[in-house]
Scaffold this motif. Structure first.
Motif, PDB file in Angstrom:
ATOM      1  N   THR A 122       0.831  -1.208   0.000  1.00  0.00           N
ATOM      2  CA  THR A 122       0.000   0.000   0.000  1.00  0.00           C
ATOM      3  C   THR A 122       0.861   1.251   0.000  1.00  0.00           C
ATOM      4  OG1 THR A 122      -1.794  -1.080   1.193  1.00  0.00           O
ATOM      5  CG2 THR A 122      -1.700   1.323   1.325  1.00  0.00           C
ATOM      6  N   THR A 160       0.923   5.142   0.912  1.00  0.00           N
ATOM      7  CA  THR A 160       0.315   6.210   1.703  1.00  0.00           C
ATOM      8  C   THR A 160       0.948   7.519   1.246  1.00  0.00           C
ATOM      9  OG1 THR A 160      -0.108   4.813   3.620  1.00  0.00           O
ATOM     10  CG2 THR A 160       0.093   7.168   4.035  1.00  0.00           C
ATOM     11  N   ASP A 206      -4.876   7.401   2.705  1.00  0.00           N
ATOM     12  CA  ASP A 206      -4.783   5.943   2.884  1.00  0.00           C
ATOM     13  C   ASP A 206      -3.673   5.516   3.844  1.00  0.00           C
ATOM     14  OD1 ASP A 206      -6.955   5.524   1.255  1.00  0.00           O
ATOM     15  OD2 ASP A 206      -5.785   5.055  -0.530  1.00  0.00           O
ATOM     16  N   PRO A 207      -3.706   5.973   5.095  1.00  0.00           N
ATOM     17  CA  PRO A 207      -2.714   5.532   6.069  1.00  0.00           C
ATOM     18  C   PRO A 207      -2.972   4.092   6.520  1.00  0.00           C
ATOM     19  CG  PRO A 207      -4.350   6.896   7.146  1.00  0.00           C
ATOM     20  CD  PRO A 207      -4.685   6.924   5.686  1.00  0.00           C
ATOM     21  N   ASP A 234       4.421   7.252  10.367  1.00  0.00           N
ATOM     22  CA  ASP A 234       3.745   8.442   9.869  1.00  0.00           C
ATOM     23  C   ASP A 234       3.821   9.593  10.869  1.00  0.00           C
ATOM     24  OD1 ASP A 234       3.176   6.908   7.675  1.00  0.00           O
ATOM     25  OD2 ASP A 234       1.116   6.471   8.273  1.00  0.00           O
ATOM     26  N   THR A 262      -6.859   0.820   8.246  1.00  0.00           N
ATOM     27  CA  THR A 262      -6.436   2.215   8.268  1.00  0.00           C
ATOM     28  C   THR A 262      -6.049   2.674   9.678  1.00  0.00           C
ATOM     29  OG1 THR A 262      -7.115   4.492   7.762  1.00  0.00           O
ATOM     30  CG2 THR A 262      -8.811   3.024   8.603  1.00  0.00           C
TER      31      THR A 262
END
Length: 386
Positions: free
Chosen positions: A13, A15, A34-35, A43, A68
């Motif tokens: 994914t 992010t 989209d975390p 993050d 998420t």
């Protein structure tokens, strides 16, 4: 200006972190798209490194392959959550419609409804002085597209979203996908229009036939990921450690946690408080304590406060002034979410800090009612109502 692209290898994914680099504010306003929950610390570190204030945590859809961290980022960083209105993510603060704009400083994202992978899927358009960017989630990938065989997917809707919405953007628009499995990072609309193996040059009938023949395996985490993502990643399906199995005579009997001393059950927290070994700090808002109930003797220091549920800027000062460093400090919130970032911050300030599992009201039941499934009040521990 380009987005900061971050990658989760477990789910492949991407992010994205976007910010207003020309903001005059000390902390520049930012958006995350989209975390992933397992990348929360990464993050948060990125926000600190770049000097950013997270304004929005945004979803392109309700993901089936990862969970998420949007809800957690709302608590840790003070962000508001935003999600497509058609995805059933009812906990999101803003339910996005096609054409809605999300402002962060002098910048903004524009929501584009691009159904097909799911019926609510959205892409997000970002116009900068250097060019135009589109964040396509699972709608358009590099050389491919999202699957359409579950979560209200539709090959016809996906074809129309790509050809009639995304391919109508200028050819030099940079495409930032939600996933890639071959190490590719970005593309352009022009490249995808001419070279995308799934859809370039294909009719609707050809595309629909191709998508119907993919026979892809079911995502490994779909059964846990989708329900969790429909509550912004705040889990209510995990079995907590039973406090009946804990020996209160062992003061360090608490579940290990990352970034703070540990998670403890409500009864153990009450034991520590009654014995004087620890101080209970209630991080709910004044309104919650007033109307829902409070714990006698608890120190009231809100983590967030009305109006707007903004982070309490005086949290550090109040904690240091009201809680001695030689005591364990145990944080209580509504359901054990806000208390986690509070415990982490207290640990950074030098406290031995714990999060009280289930909080004051516990998790909601199937009817979204609290206070009937667990938590401090449900267990009959000391509390009062004003």
């Amino acid at each position: 200006m380009k987005p900061i692209q971050l990658f989760d290898a477990a789910s492949s994914t991407y992010t994205y972190l976007l910010f207003d680099e020309n903001s005059p504010e000390r902390l520049r306003p930012a958006v995350i798209i989209d975390p992933v929950d397992e990348q929360l610390e990464r993050d948060l570190a990125a926000l600190r490194h770049y000097g950013l204030q997270l304004v929005w945590a945004v979803e392109t859809h309700a993901h089936a392959d990862h969970i998420t961290s949007a809800g957690l980022l709302a608590e840790h960083a003070g962000a508001k959550t935003a999600a497509p209105s058609g995805c059933g993510i009812h906990t999101a603060a803003m339910q996005l419609q096609h054409g809605d704009a999300l402002a962060f400083g002098g910048e903004s994202l524009t929501a584009l409804h691009t159904p097909g992978h799911t019926s609510g899927s959205m892409s997000f358009l970002w116009n900068t002085r250097e060019g135009q960017h589109v964040f396509t989630g699972d709608t358009l990938l590099i050389g491919g597209c999202g699957r359409t065989d579950f979560q209200s997917g539709s090959a016809e809707a996906l074809y129309n979203s790509i050809t009639q919405v995304l391919f109508e953007l200028p050819d030099d628009t940079i495409v930032w996908p939600g996933h890639d499995y071959q190490g590719k990072t970005d593309s352009t609309i022009g490249t995808e229009k001419s070279q995308n193996l799934r859809i370039a040059g294909k009719s609707l009938e050809e595309f629909t036939q191709l998508m119907g023949q993919l026979n892809l395996p079911k995502p490994n985490r779909i059964d846990e990921a989708v329900p969790a993502n429909q509550s912004s990643g705040i889990r209510h399906d995990m079995v907590l450690e039973a406090d009946d199995d804990m020996d209160p005579s062992l003061p360090m009997h608490a579940r290990h946690a990352e970034g703070y001393a540990g998670d403890i059950a409500p009864r153990l927290a009450n034991q520590w408080g009654q014995s004087g070994a620890g101080v209970l700090v209630d991080v709910r808002t004044d309104a919650e304590r007033e109307w829902v109930g409070f714990v006698p003797g608890a120190v009231a220091i809100a983590w967030k406060q009305w109006p707007g549920m903004a982070l309490n800027p005086a949290f550090d000062e109040q904690l240091l002034a009201r809680v001695p460093k030689d005591k364990k400090v145990m944080f209580l919130c509504r359901s054990g979410v806000r208390s986690i970032p509070a415990a982490k911050r207290a640990s950074e300030l030098g406290f031995e800090a714990y999060n009280i599992l289930e909080g004051f009201e516990g998790d909601p039941d199937e009817n979204a009612h609290r206070g009937v499934c667990g938590g401090w009040r449900f267990m009959g521990l000391p509390w009062r109502q004003s």
